[in-house]
Design an enzyme around this catalytic site. Structure first.
Site, short mmCIF file in Angstrom:
data_model
loop_
_atom_site.label_atom_id
_atom_site.label_comp_id
_atom_site.label_asym_id
_atom_site.label_seq_id
_atom_site.Cartn_x
_atom_site.Cartn_y
_atom_site.Cartn_z
CB SER A 141 -0.72 -0.09 1.27
OG SER A 141 -1.30 1.56 1.16
CE1 TYR A 155 -3.85 -2.42 5.91
CE2 TYR A 155 -3.17 0.20 4.63
CZ TYR A 155 -3.44 -0.82 4.56
OH TYR A 155 -3.84 -1.65 3.13
#
Length: 253
Positions: A141, A155
């Site tokens: 990501s 995250y």
């Protein structure tokens, strides 16, 4: 060619499964809880003349990973390609709100589970272990490049770990016939992000931080993944491929 996709029932994983099948891959679609969705993807692939199976398993558990790889090989033959798409976002937490169990689960799936899937693939693909080589794509990501959006530092840290691991792992197996690439999507429309993007104001605010002025679509990320898996990328390994709409910007339009 046999491709195993973890987290293949929805979002980027499902889009990758459909595209891969259309390009001739036999596809094993792993799911944890989205059984109906996984079977729907399989049914669509089979209806189009492809080969696919849906296989349960939680990549946060080592025993499930071993069973998953064994089941995929029994159904479709030796695994030649792996896409680690399974992941969770861990919710929204500031550092002063961290919960040990939530962090353990987040890193257990996004990092440790991914690494163990790479271990299982290496034991099958590596020429050192009698394999014929293969390709692994780890779905990361863009959050890992900036520390995430507010409340998403944990995250982001898990995805930064994926990128770092990918680079080191790729060097270890480069002489053993295995290529490893990290694909980093920016904000993309998936089940994971649909709640955040459902509010028009929030969607507009997020879009304003992307150079192209919009969020991505799952098939766009799938196209990049399929390129990385293909022979067209035969000299590409140990790198990150950003699929981010031009990257982050922080000025008002």
């Amino acid at each position: 060619m046999t491709l195993l996709i973890t987290g293949g029932a929805s979002g980027i994983g499902a889009a990758t499964a459909r595209l891969a099948a259309a390009r001739g891959h036999k596809v094993a679609i792993n799911y944890r809880s989205r059984e109906a969705q996984a079977k729907k993807v399989v049914a669509d692939i089979v209806a189009g003349g492809g080969q696919a199976v849906a296989l349960p398993g939680d990549v946060g558990h080592e025993a499930d990973i071993e069973k998953l790889f064994e089941a995929a090989e029994r159904a479709l033959g030796p695994i030649t390609h792996l896409v680690n798409s399974a992941g969770i976002d861990g919710g929204t937490m500031r550092a002063d709100e961290f919960d040990e169990a939530v962090l353990a689960r987040l890193f257990g799936v996004n990092v440790v589970g991914l690494m163990l899937c790479c271990r299982a693939a290496t034991r099958r693909m590596s020429t050192r272990h009698g394999g014929k080589g293969g390709v692994i794509v780890n779905v990361s990501s863009m959050a890992g490049t900036i520390g995430g959006r507010p409340g998403k530092s944990a995250y982001a840290a898990s995805k930064a770990a994926v990128d770092s691991f990918t680079m080191g792992f790729a060097k270890e197996v480069a002489m053993e016939g295995i290529r490893v690439i990290s694909v980093r999507p920016g904000m993309t429309e998936t089940e994971m992000t649909e709640q955040a993007l459902a509010d028009p104001a929030n969607r507009a605010a997020v879009s304003a931080t992307i150079a192209m002025g919009r969020v991505g679509r799952a098939p766009e990320i799938a196209n990049a993944i399929l390129f990385a898996l293909s022979d067209e990328a035969s000299f590409i390994s140990g790198v990150t491929l950003d699929c981010s709409g031009g990257g982050f910007v922080f000025w008002n339009r």
